[in-house]
Every structure is written in C-alpha cells, then in structure tokens.
Design an enzyme around this catalytic site. Structure first.
Site, PDB file in Angstrom:
ATOM      1  N   ASP A  23       0.844  -1.193   0.000  1.00  0.00           N
ATOM      2  CA  ASP A  23       0.000   0.000   0.000  1.00  0.00           C
ATOM      3  C   ASP A  23       0.881   1.245   0.000  1.00  0.00           C
ATOM      4  OD1 ASP A  23      -2.235  -1.591   0.121  1.00  0.00           O
ATOM      5  OD2 ASP A  23      -2.463  -1.416   2.284  1.00  0.00           O
ATOM      6  N   LYS A  24       0.370   2.306  -0.565  1.00  0.00           N
ATOM      7  CA  LYS A  24       1.129   3.557  -0.669  1.00  0.00           C
ATOM      8  C   LYS A  24       1.747   3.971   0.660  1.00  0.00           C
ATOM      9  CE  LYS A  24       0.377   8.512  -1.128  1.00  0.00           C
ATOM     10  NZ  LYS A  24      -0.636   9.587  -1.255  1.00  0.00           N
TER      11      LYS A  24
END
Length: 228
Positions: A57-58
C-alpha cells in the site's frame, strides 16, 4: 517529492531488486494522476526495465521485490501464487490485545462496502489467514508481528480492525482521527524467497521505521527524554 534512488536499494543482482520502500511512495502508477512518483518511475532511470512482483500500500513501508527480467518475473509470480514467499510485517496497533497470539481466519471480500474496503464476509469472502503475535506494549498502543499466509488486498489491515485493534494511522479501517503523520504504522520487515534463477534461498530483513518508537512511548518516557 523526490526520492534518493540509492537510499531505496536494499539488495540487487542481475535478476532481482529488493528495495526499502518509504511510506508515501506508490507501488504502481496512480490511476488518476500518472505523473505522481511510483516505484518503477523512481528506479528505472538507474536500473533499467523493472517488473513489479507484488505491491505494498502507498502508506506502508518496507521490503518490496522487483524483477529485472520477464523470466524472473514469471518465476516469482509462481512462488507468490503458490504461497511460497515468506513475508513478515510489523505493525503498531491501537490498544492492548487481551491475547499474546492470534490466528485470524476471517474470510475477506475486496471492495465490499461503499468505502471500497476489504470486509469480513462469511458467504462471499475468500479464505484468508493471518498470524498475529504481540511483541511490545506501550502506553496506549502495541507492536505486533503479522504473518499473512494468503495475499488478500488489505488483509492485515482488515483482520486487525476486525479483532478490535486497527493499525495506528489507518483512517480507512480505524477511527477518523487515527492519524500517524499521514502514514500507516505497517512495515514489511522480512521477506524470504527462492531465487528464480539460481534456486538459492534468500532472506531479507530491515529495521522498523524510527517513527514507530514514539508511538509506543509512555508519557514517563517522554518526560525522561526532555529532562527535568
């Protein structure tokens, strides 16, 4: 935001690259803003063509694996599909669990509500398994190790939220005011693979982010640091 490519590199050879992805850097291009920084855009000017093997995830930091050839990419994808990759995460969670270990087997459905979250769904959800182990308890939060045995989207985040202990900074699965520097206190700490070309067993490990430490401190610890 600019990134120091050399600082991201953890290990590489002619076939693989292992990086320490900082929180905030996208694993893949943004679907709406293609010009925003992402892993390949940052690394390819130095390393040449790269293939994404898996994503973080970012706002998750830590070890991320990329391939430097289509052959290596294909072989690594097989390892992931067959759950032969070892992955271990560290996370700071809200509160103190009443247990020291937990094996979570709640089935998960991707994009299961209006907020596009992965949700628990016993009818339509896919099999998902995560082992959680308590490592350190702070004043209000707890450091845990999380080992996923399946690779569902947001698996660790959804499972921890489901047992009442969302990850610090996770505003999607936790409270709206659950803020941690705009990031997520989830870190891909260990990664184990079989080299796709040489068949050598490889293990990688990196330290937790420094930002984790103040999340676990008690008020007394902060007073000691500041002095009398």
């Amino acid at each position: 935001m600019s990134y120091d490519t050399q600082a991201l590199l953890h290990w590489s050879d002619d076939h693989l690259v292992v990086i320490n992805k900082p929180a905030g850097l996208r694993s893949i291009p943004d679907g709406y803003h293609s010009g925003l920084p992402h892993v390949r855009a940052v690394l390819e000017p130095l390393l040449g063509r790269l293939w994404i093997v898996h994503r973080l995830d970012k706002n998750t930091s830590g070890l991320m694996l990329l391939a430097r050839s289509a052959v290596a990419h294909r072989e690594l994808n097989i390892q992931f599909d067959e759950s032969k990759i070892f992955k271990l995460y560290h996370a700071v969670i809200e509160g103190h669990p009443s247990w020291s270990k937990q094996h979570i087997t709640l089935p998960l459905l991707k994009d299961g509500d209006r907020r596009h979250r992965t949700v628990i769904d016993h009818q339509r959800g896919k099999r998902a398994q995560t082992n959680i182990k308590v490592l350190t308890k702070g004043d209000k939060r707890t450091l845990v190790a999380a080992k996923p045995f399946t690779g569902r989207t947001h698996q660790i985040r959804a499972h921890l939220a489901a047992v009442g202990h969302p990850i610090t900074g996770d505003r999607l699965y936790g409270d709206a005011d659950n803020i941690f520097n705009g990031c997520l206190a989830l870190h891909a700490k260990k990664l184990g693979i079989t080299h796709p070309i040489t068949s050598r067993e490889l293990q990688f490990e990196i330290p937790d982010p420094e930002d984790f430490k103040p999340l676990l401190r008690s008020p007394q610890d902060q007073i000691k640091e500041e002095g009398p």
